[in-house]
Design an enzyme around this catalytic site. Sequence first.
Site, PDB file in Angstrom:
ATOM      1  N   ASP A  43       0.849  -1.190   0.000  1.00  0.00           N
ATOM      2  CA  ASP A  43       0.000   0.000   0.000  1.00  0.00           C
ATOM      3  C   ASP A  43       0.887   1.243   0.000  1.00  0.00           C
ATOM      4  O   ASP A  43       1.716   1.418   0.898  1.00  0.00           O
ATOM      5  CB  ASP A  43      -0.901   0.007   1.240  1.00  0.00           C
ATOM      6  CG  ASP A  43      -1.844   1.192   1.211  1.00  0.00           C
ATOM      7  OD1 ASP A  43      -2.875   1.095   0.520  1.00  0.00           O
ATOM      8  OD2 ASP A  43      -1.526   2.237   1.838  1.00  0.00           O
ATOM      9  N   LYS A  77      -2.394   6.233  -4.213  1.00  0.00           N
ATOM     10  CA  LYS A  77      -3.483   7.183  -3.935  1.00  0.00           C
ATOM     11  C   LYS A  77      -3.224   8.534  -4.606  1.00  0.00           C
ATOM     12  O   LYS A  77      -2.070   8.937  -4.769  1.00  0.00           O
ATOM     13  CB  LYS A  77      -3.608   7.384  -2.413  1.00  0.00           C
ATOM     14  CG  LYS A  77      -3.590   6.060  -1.650  1.00  0.00           C
ATOM     15  CD  LYS A  77      -3.852   6.193  -0.180  1.00  0.00           C
ATOM     16  CE  LYS A  77      -3.662   4.859   0.513  1.00  0.00           C
ATOM     17  NZ  LYS A  77      -2.285   4.599   0.967  1.00  0.00           N
ATOM     18  N   HIS A 110      -7.236   9.838  -1.892  1.00  0.00           N
ATOM     19  CA  HIS A 110      -6.655   9.690  -0.555  1.00  0.00           C
ATOM     20  C   HIS A 110      -7.536  10.286   0.555  1.00  0.00           C
ATOM     21  O   HIS A 110      -7.693   9.703   1.623  1.00  0.00           O
ATOM     22  CB  HIS A 110      -5.261  10.332  -0.539  1.00  0.00           C
ATOM     23  CG  HIS A 110      -4.370   9.795   0.533  1.00  0.00           C
ATOM     24  ND1 HIS A 110      -3.006   9.716   0.406  1.00  0.00           N
ATOM     25  CD2 HIS A 110      -4.645   9.305   1.765  1.00  0.00           C
ATOM     26  CE1 HIS A 110      -2.495   9.190   1.505  1.00  0.00           C
ATOM     27  NE2 HIS A 110      -3.466   8.943   2.347  1.00  0.00           N
TER      28      HIS A 110
END
Length: 317
Positions: A43, A77, A110
């Site tokens: 991530d 993101k 985000h």
Amino acid sequence: MTQKTLAPLNTMPIVGLGTFKAEAGVTRQAVIDAVKIGYRHIDCAPVYGNQAEIGSAVKSLIDEGLIQREQLWITSKLWNDSHLPEDVRPALEQTLVDLQLEYLDLYLIHWPVAVKKGLFLPTSAEDLVPLSQIPLAETWQALEEMVGVDLCKRIGVSNFSVKKLKDLALTAKIKPFANQVEIHPYLPQHKLSKYCQDQEIMLTAYSPLGSPDRPERIKVENEPVLMQEPAVLTLAEKHGVTSAQILLNWLIMRGIVVIPKSVNKERLKQNLDAATFKLTTEDVKQIDQLDRNRRYYTGANWTMEGSSYRMENLWDE
Ligand code: A2P
């Protein structure tokens, strides 16, 4: 490498590597260690400042033949300064350059918050751009186009409430694949979890360990420490595991994807192995008692005096 760590293609592995706060100089090795240990999900975000190191690690793992791109799930993101539809593609392309990838598995908005172009965090209310000027629906539409040009396979959101998910559903052509939010026993997010389950939106928990290394600017005095909660420590002793494993197991058994951050080999292993024991109904009841609707990341960065963002309209609570 053990079988349990190999996720089938096209699914988001339930344990991923969190990279927020992974510092320069150690991130590259942490990613290499993680993939060698069996992590298949990373991530990322441009605002974490370490995507180039992650990219370099992933490239060397692929070049050495230790992994193929298709076996990895990589999420990144869109930062808050690129919500304008025309800014979305350049932002995604820069992330792909940094990560040395041709596509992302998942690209998220985000925050439901916009700041002026080029900014990381606002220092005054003028640095924030109200959502009335750049509606989330328009940013989402630009993300949908990124799926169309194969720069990302799926799109999703982060820090979205049930209300914001419902609002998005009014205009979205593509349903968000996932919503990434803070979740842990102090903030179990039952309502959001139920909604996402009903709508078949994956839920990812950030700060699943209570983010003890969170930035100083986020910390307030006398905050409770999740990994040192007596109930969590007692359960860890009972099962012969660590408190981190109790916290992760509790999320995984709810079907929630976890992205604990670690740059330490031993802890990386522990976190990946968190689902290898079973919490009882009684154990879960004890963890459930820790609920205090308490965030470590309150969003206070966005709600300064004069800002159109208020706690009430950020979290819709
Ligand atoms: P480190 O990177 O040195 O392992 P969160 O994912 O909630 O943001 O928490 C990350 C923090 O928790 C980091 O300080 C990380 O330190 C620490 N951490 C990660 N895994 C474990 C673990 N298994 N046991 C104890 N601390 C951990």
